[in-house]
Every structure is written in C-alpha cells, then in structure tokens.
Motif scaffolding. Structure first.
Motif, PDB file in Angstrom:
ATOM      1  N   THR A   1     129.026  15.574 104.656  1.00 57.49           N
ATOM      2  CA  THR A   1     129.894  15.585 103.584  1.00 57.49           C
ATOM      3  C   THR A   1     130.131  14.568 102.653  1.00 57.49           C
ATOM      4  O   THR A   1     130.841  14.307 101.644  1.00 57.49           O
ATOM      5  CB  THR A   1     131.359  15.351 104.226  1.00 57.49           C
ATOM      6  OG1 THR A   1     131.255  14.418 105.444  1.00 57.49           O
ATOM      7  CG2 THR A   1     131.707  16.609 105.555  1.00 57.49           C
TER       8      THR A   1
ATOM      9  N   GLN B   1     123.889  18.067  99.294  1.00 54.32           N
ATOM     10  CA  GLN B   1     124.182  18.206 100.642  1.00 54.32           C
ATOM     11  C   GLN B   1     123.385  19.187 101.442  1.00 54.32           C
ATOM     12  O   GLN B   1     122.978  19.008 102.860  1.00 54.32           O
ATOM     13  CB  GLN B   1     125.675  18.486 100.779  1.00 54.32           C
ATOM     14  CG  GLN B   1     126.502  17.075 100.209  1.00 54.32           C
ATOM     15  CD  GLN B   1     127.966  17.787 100.119  1.00 54.32           C
ATOM     16  OE1 GLN B   1     128.343  18.715  99.890  1.00 54.32           O
ATOM     17  NE2 GLN B   1     128.814  16.516 100.436  1.00 54.32           N
ATOM     18  N   MET B   2     122.993  20.242 100.982  1.00 53.18           N
ATOM     19  CA  MET B   2     122.298  21.380 101.749  1.00 53.18           C
ATOM     20  C   MET B   2     121.050  20.934 102.006  1.00 53.18           C
ATOM     21  O   MET B   2     120.406  20.963 102.926  1.00 53.18           O
ATOM     22  CB  MET B   2     122.303  22.483 100.928  1.00 53.18           C
ATOM     23  CG  MET B   2     121.434  23.702 101.375  1.00 53.18           C
ATOM     24  SD  MET B   2     119.681  23.572 101.051  1.00 53.18           S
ATOM     25  CE  MET B   2     119.448  23.907  99.329  1.00 53.18           C
TER      26      MET B   2
ATOM     27  N   HIS C   1     119.360  28.696 103.930  1.00 51.19           N
ATOM     28  CA  HIS C   1     120.045  27.727 102.884  1.00 51.19           C
ATOM     29  C   HIS C   1     119.482  27.881 101.577  1.00 51.19           C
ATOM     30  O   HIS C   1     120.155  27.806 100.467  1.00 51.19           O
ATOM     31  CB  HIS C   1     120.099  26.275 103.376  1.00 51.19           C
ATOM     32  CG  HIS C   1     120.918  26.183 104.365  1.00 51.19           C
ATOM     33  ND1 HIS C   1     122.154  26.157 104.198  1.00 51.19           N
ATOM     34  CD2 HIS C   1     120.917  26.008 106.027  1.00 51.19           C
ATOM     35  CE1 HIS C   1     123.031  26.162 105.372  1.00 51.19           C
ATOM     36  NE2 HIS C   1     122.113  25.795 106.397  1.00 51.19           N
TER      37      HIS C   1
ATOM     38  N   MET D   1     128.721  23.171 101.010  1.00 50.25           N
ATOM     39  CA  MET D   1     128.012  21.886 100.603  1.00 50.25           C
ATOM     40  C   MET D   1     127.409  22.264  99.005  1.00 50.25           C
ATOM     41  O   MET D   1     127.485  23.433  98.718  1.00 50.25           O
ATOM     42  CB  MET D   1     126.876  22.221 101.445  1.00 50.25           C
ATOM     43  CG  MET D   1     126.984  21.484 102.817  1.00 50.25           C
ATOM     44  SD  MET D   1     125.309  21.639 103.844  1.00 50.25           S
ATOM     45  CE  MET D   1     124.907  23.299 104.117  1.00 50.25           C
ATOM     46  N   ASN D   2     127.328  21.197  98.444  1.00 50.85           N
ATOM     47  CA  ASN D   2     126.479  21.302  97.337  1.00 50.85           C
ATOM     48  C   ASN D   2     125.016  21.251  97.513  1.00 50.85           C
ATOM     49  O   ASN D   2     124.745  21.248  98.742  1.00 50.85           O
ATOM     50  CB  ASN D   2     127.008  20.326  96.452  1.00 50.85           C
ATOM     51  CG  ASN D   2     126.761  18.812  96.776  1.00 50.85           C
ATOM     52  OD1 ASN D   2     125.403  18.462  97.339  1.00 50.85           O
ATOM     53  ND2 ASN D   2     127.447  17.744  96.529  1.00 50.85           N
TER      54      ASN D   2
ATOM     55  N   HIS E   1     121.085  18.252 104.778  1.00 50.94           N
ATOM     56  CA  HIS E   1     121.486  19.181 106.017  1.00 50.94           C
ATOM     57  C   HIS E   1     120.123  20.068 106.484  1.00 50.94           C
ATOM     58  O   HIS E   1     119.969  19.959 107.710  1.00 50.94           O
ATOM     59  CB  HIS E   1     122.411  20.416 105.597  1.00 50.94           C
ATOM     60  CG  HIS E   1     122.530  21.381 106.502  1.00 50.94           C
ATOM     61  ND1 HIS E   1     123.794  21.256 107.624  1.00 50.94           N
ATOM     62  CD2 HIS E   1     122.058  22.503 106.801  1.00 50.94           C
ATOM     63  CE1 HIS E   1     123.324  22.661 108.311  1.00 50.94           C
ATOM     64  NE2 HIS E   1     122.465  23.273 107.751  1.00 50.94           N
TER      65      HIS E   1
END
Length: 150
Positions: A90, A35-36, A144, A31-32, A39
């Motif tokens: 994604t 995205q993280m 994360h 993930m970038n 998430h």
C-alpha cells in the motif's frame, strides 16, 4: 505452463516487464504498477532474502490444506483474488527500483535452475517440486503482467 527456468520464458517475461511504464494503468485491482512490481518481488524475497516470517505451525498447516494447491497448480488466478498479508503493498514504491529488483530475481531464479528448487522448502507450503515452484512463480507473474496489459 511455461517454464520459468528456461531462458525463452524469462526473456519473454522481462520483455513484458520492459513494456511497462510508471503510468501503465491496471485493468483491474487496487495496486498501481510500481506496487504490483513490489508485490511480485515478495515471492522471491521469501526465497532469497529472509525478511519475511514463516507462519507458525498451525497456520502453516491450514495454508498447506486450503491454499497451497491453488497457488502451485497450473490453473490461472482469478481477478481480484485474496492475497496473503505479506503481499499487500500500500506504500509508494519507486517504479524503476522495483522493476530492476524483479528482473534481477527472475534472472537469479533462471540461473540457479531447477536443481536448486527441487524439493526446496517454501516458507509457507513446505517442500515443493520443481513443477510447483515453476507454476507458483510463472502464473503469479503472468497474472500481474496481464493485469497491466502486457
């Protein structure tokens, strides 16, 4: 484990989030940073937003037997571990939007406090104790944020 329901902990997490930039590189994983952040919001969406389906009875039982303990205990996650389909991000995400959403969720959780979560039903795991909710929220965020070096 630090307590997500205490101001000191939430302030520290928000400070770490605020150190991220749209270009913060991941130390591991696919993930970038945007995205993280999205998430990490999924855990809170499952509590507050009613946009994710609960697993069917059989699957929920399997999840409770084989996954629950590793998610709610106080042992850190390993790098590049498996994740549930709802958590796989994604698509392209807006960094600032996801950052603001995550901070708002963290603050809402802190403000609602332990009593709101005591024996609250989890979408996948059934009723959880305050300690289990705390462990699930805190260690996921810590994992994360560490993934992105903050």
């Amino acid at each position: 484990m630090k307590n997500i329901f205490q101001t000191e902990t939430t302030d520290e997490l928000i400070e770490r989030i605020n150190k991220l930039t749209p270009d913060s590189p991941a130390l591991w994983g696919k993930m970038n940073v945007a995205q993280m952040l999205a998430h990490c919001c999924v855990s809170y969406e499952m509590v507050y937003d009613n946009i994710h389906k609960a697993p069917n009875g059989f699957l929920k039982l399997i999840i409770k037997w084989f996954v629950k303990e590793s998610v709610v205990n106080d042992k850190p996650y390993k790098k590049n571990g498996q994740t549930a389909p709802a958590f796989i991000i994604t698509t392209t995400k807006d960094f600032e939007k996801e950052k603001a959403r995550l901070i708002a969720y963290i603050e809402k959780t802190r403000d609602l406090g332990e009593s709101f979560f005591d024996q609250k039903e989890s979408l996948s795991f059934g009723r959880l104790t305050v300690t289990q909710w705390n462990n699930m929220f805190y260690k996921h965020l810590d994992h994360h944020l560490s993934q992105f070096g903050v």
